[in-house]
Design a protein around this motif. Structure first.
Motif, PDB file in Angstrom:
ATOM      1  N   MET A   1      35.058  45.473  33.028  1.00  0.00           N
ATOM      2  CA  MET A   1      36.306  44.841  32.554  1.00  0.00           C
ATOM      3  C   MET A   1      36.687  44.375  33.919  1.00  0.00           C
ATOM      4  N   LEU A   2      37.343  43.244  33.698  1.00  0.00           N
ATOM      5  CA  LEU A   2      37.634  42.719  35.162  1.00  0.00           C
ATOM      6  C   LEU A   2      38.832  42.862  35.673  1.00  0.00           C
ATOM      7  N   ILE A   3      39.057  43.320  36.963  1.00  0.00           N
ATOM      8  CA  ILE A   3      40.287  43.353  37.471  1.00  0.00           C
ATOM      9  C   ILE A   3      40.635  42.306  38.283  1.00  0.00           C
ATOM     10  N   THR A   4      41.491  41.532  37.829  1.00  0.00           N
ATOM     11  CA  THR A   4      41.664  40.024  38.288  1.00  0.00           C
ATOM     12  C   THR A   4      42.473  40.114  39.649  1.00  0.00           C
ATOM     13  N   LEU A   5      42.732  38.988  40.262  1.00  0.00           N
ATOM     14  CA  LEU A   5      43.574  38.866  41.686  1.00  0.00           C
ATOM     15  C   LEU A   5      44.933  39.226  41.134  1.00  0.00           C
ATOM     16  N   GLU A   6      45.583  38.954  40.111  1.00  0.00           N
ATOM     17  CA  GLU A   6      46.853  39.267  39.498  1.00  0.00           C
ATOM     18  C   GLU A   6      46.839  40.850  39.786  1.00  0.00           C
ATOM     19  N   HIS A   7      46.003  41.569  39.042  1.00  0.00           N
ATOM     20  CA  HIS A   7      46.039  42.960  39.112  1.00  0.00           C
ATOM     21  C   HIS A   7      46.112  43.725  40.541  1.00  0.00           C
ATOM     22  N   ALA A   8      44.817  42.872  41.213  1.00  0.00           N
ATOM     23  CA  ALA A   8      44.862  43.377  42.825  1.00  0.00           C
ATOM     24  C   ALA A   8      45.871  43.179  43.410  1.00  0.00           C
ATOM     25  N   GLU A   9      46.653  42.173  43.346  1.00  0.00           N
ATOM     26  CA  GLU A   9      47.903  41.930  44.054  1.00  0.00           C
ATOM     27  C   GLU A   9      48.998  43.042  43.633  1.00  0.00           C
ATOM     28  N   LYS A  10      49.263  43.410  42.298  1.00  0.00           N
ATOM     29  CA  LYS A  10      50.232  44.411  41.707  1.00  0.00           C
ATOM     30  C   LYS A  10      49.805  45.840  42.297  1.00  0.00           C
ATOM     31  N   THR A  35      35.847  51.827  46.475  1.00  0.00           N
ATOM     32  CA  THR A  35      36.212  51.388  45.311  1.00  0.00           C
ATOM     33  C   THR A  35      37.375  50.561  45.261  1.00  0.00           C
ATOM     34  N   LEU A  36      38.509  51.176  45.884  1.00  0.00           N
ATOM     35  CA  LEU A  36      39.755  50.895  46.089  1.00  0.00           C
ATOM     36  C   LEU A  36      39.624  49.409  46.757  1.00  0.00           C
ATOM     37  N   GLN A  37      38.845  49.319  47.921  1.00  0.00           N
ATOM     38  CA  GLN A  37      38.803  48.069  48.413  1.00  0.00           C
ATOM     39  C   GLN A  37      38.336  46.948  47.545  1.00  0.00           C
ATOM     40  N   ARG A  38      37.271  47.155  46.861  1.00  0.00           N
ATOM     41  CA  ARG A  38      36.905  46.246  45.804  1.00  0.00           C
ATOM     42  C   ARG A  38      37.911  45.875  44.838  1.00  0.00           C
ATOM     43  N   ILE A  39      38.880  46.894  44.219  1.00  0.00           N
ATOM     44  CA  ILE A  39      39.941  46.707  43.432  1.00  0.00           C
ATOM     45  C   ILE A  39      41.017  45.748  44.085  1.00  0.00           C
ATOM     46  N   GLU A  40      41.344  46.061  45.241  1.00  0.00           N
ATOM     47  CA  GLU A  40      42.455  45.435  46.001  1.00  0.00           C
ATOM     48  C   GLU A  40      41.998  44.094  46.352  1.00  0.00           C
ATOM     49  N   ALA A  41      40.515  43.752  46.423  1.00  0.00           N
ATOM     50  CA  ALA A  41      40.411  42.302  46.783  1.00  0.00           C
ATOM     51  C   ALA A  41      40.197  41.509  45.314  1.00  0.00           C
ATOM     52  N   GLY A  42      40.364  42.267  44.203  1.00  0.00           N
ATOM     53  CA  GLY A  42      40.263  41.382  43.161  1.00  0.00           C
ATOM     54  C   GLY A  42      39.159  40.925  42.414  1.00  0.00           C
ATOM     55  N   ARG A  49      36.284  53.182  32.855  1.00  0.00           N
ATOM     56  CA  ARG A  49      37.075  54.523  33.306  1.00  0.00           C
ATOM     57  C   ARG A  49      37.995  53.942  34.396  1.00  0.00           C
ATOM     58  N   ILE A  50      37.498  53.196  35.538  1.00  0.00           N
ATOM     59  CA  ILE A  50      38.229  52.681  36.587  1.00  0.00           C
ATOM     60  C   ILE A  50      39.335  51.702  36.160  1.00  0.00           C
ATOM     61  N   TYR A  51      38.905  50.925  35.198  1.00  0.00           N
ATOM     62  CA  TYR A  51      39.814  49.833  34.903  1.00  0.00           C
ATOM     63  C   TYR A  51      41.253  50.467  34.225  1.00  0.00           C
ATOM     64  N   GLN A  52      40.724  51.659  33.401  1.00  0.00           N
ATOM     65  CA  GLN A  52      41.895  52.291  32.816  1.00  0.00           C
ATOM     66  C   GLN A  52      42.639  52.983  33.641  1.00  0.00           C
ATOM     67  N   SER A  53      42.140  53.664  34.732  1.00  0.00           N
ATOM     68  CA  SER A  53      42.883  54.229  35.545  1.00  0.00           C
ATOM     69  C   SER A  53      43.877  53.455  36.492  1.00  0.00           C
ATOM     70  N   VAL A  54      43.181  52.306  36.778  1.00  0.00           N
ATOM     71  CA  VAL A  54      44.112  51.156  37.313  1.00  0.00           C
ATOM     72  C   VAL A  54      45.361  50.768  36.729  1.00  0.00           C
TER      73      VAL A  54
END
Length: 62
Positions: A1-10, A35-42, A49-54
């Motif tokens: 599941m894709l964490i987009t740039l908009e999610h990362a910004e939020k 993993t948080l670095q990857r999330i925040e990069a978008g 599980r990670i997508y749901q947690s975010v």
């Protein structure tokens, strides 16, 4: 599941608003700091599980 740039910004905005460190944010999301670095990069194709947690962390303010 894709964490987009908009999610990362939020995620970055909420972390700043709460004035918490990256390590504390990683603990709250139950992910590693790397993993948080990857999330925040978008554009991160996260496991479900990670997508749901975010997403849960982002909507807990609502």
């Amino acid at each position: 599941m894709l964490i987009t740039l908009e999610h990362a910004e939020k995620v970055r905005i909420k972390r700043g608003r709460l004035d918490i460190t990256k390590n504390e944010t990683a603990k709250r999301l139950n992910v590693t700091p790397r993993t948080l670095q990857r999330i925040e990069a978008g554009n991160y194709d996260a496991p479900k599980r990670i997508y749901q947690s975010v997403m849960d962390w982002l909507i807990e303010d609502i």
